[in-house]
Design a protein around this motif. Sequence first.
Motif, PDB file in Angstrom:
ATOM      1  N   CYS A  46     -38.066   3.248  22.249  1.00  0.00           N
ATOM      2  CA  CYS A  46     -38.125   3.649  20.843  1.00  0.00           C
ATOM      3  C   CYS A  46     -36.703   3.823  20.309  1.00  0.00           C
ATOM      4  N   HIS A  54     -35.710   5.698  18.031  1.00  0.00           N
ATOM      5  CA  HIS A  54     -35.483   7.084  17.610  1.00  0.00           C
ATOM      6  C   HIS A  54     -34.928   7.943  18.742  1.00  0.00           C
ATOM      7  N   ARG A  55     -35.560   7.908  19.914  1.00  0.00           N
ATOM      8  CA  ARG A  55     -35.158   8.772  21.018  1.00  0.00           C
ATOM      9  C   ARG A  55     -34.779   8.025  22.293  1.00  0.00           C
ATOM     10  N   HIS A  80     -43.867  10.255  18.828  1.00  0.00           N
ATOM     11  CA  HIS A  80     -43.764  10.824  17.481  1.00  0.00           C
ATOM     12  C   HIS A  80     -44.493  10.017  16.420  1.00  0.00           C
ATOM     13  N   ALA A 139     -44.202   6.930  15.275  1.00  0.00           N
ATOM     14  CA  ALA A 139     -43.546   5.887  14.483  1.00  0.00           C
ATOM     15  C   ALA A 139     -44.349   4.597  14.580  1.00  0.00           C
ATOM     16  N   CYS A 141     -39.468  -0.777  12.111  1.00  0.00           N
ATOM     17  CA  CYS A 141     -40.132   0.512  11.940  1.00  0.00           C
ATOM     18  C   CYS A 141     -40.425   0.718  10.457  1.00  0.00           C
ATOM     19  N   PRO A 157     -39.651   8.691  11.998  1.00  0.00           N
ATOM     20  CA  PRO A 157     -38.252   9.107  11.943  1.00  0.00           C
ATOM     21  C   PRO A 157     -37.234   7.977  12.122  1.00  0.00           C
ATOM     22  N   CYS A 158     -37.677   6.808  12.532  1.00  0.00           N
ATOM     23  CA  CYS A 158     -36.740   5.694  12.717  1.00  0.00           C
ATOM     24  C   CYS A 158     -36.963   4.592  11.684  1.00  0.00           C
ATOM     25  N   ASP A 185     -35.077   1.116  11.277  1.00  0.00           N
ATOM     26  CA  ASP A 185     -34.602   0.610  12.563  1.00  0.00           C
ATOM     27  C   ASP A 185     -35.613  -0.406  13.083  1.00  0.00           C
TER      28      ASP A 185
END
Length: 114
Positions: free
Chosen positions: A48, A50-51, A75, A77, A86, A90-91, A94
Amino acid sequence: MQKYFLCRYDDLSEGQSKGFSLGDTAAGTDNIFTIMKDGEVYAYKNTCPHRGINLDWQEDQFLDPDGALIQCASHGALFKIESGECIAGPCTGDALTPVPVEYAQDGLYALLAD
């Protein structure tokens, strides 16, 4: 470029996702997943944006309940299957890292940089 055998083409099912571990690398094991949509196979690194964690929480489960989008289990996404972009979460903006695939007589291969 390293070439990794994934599976026979007929081992993949329309509208389904499947994860693969591609041997040891200097940074660990490369994990990727594939999705077959409209007869086309899309492959991405299982990370991912994001993380930096794996997207799946159960084996071969990379899609939302409708099978229309890729979903991060951590999360929520959502990513477009065709581009890895995405579009929610939160991303947003991206994208997943695509992995080129090669169709051969004996099956499907992933192509990863050395």
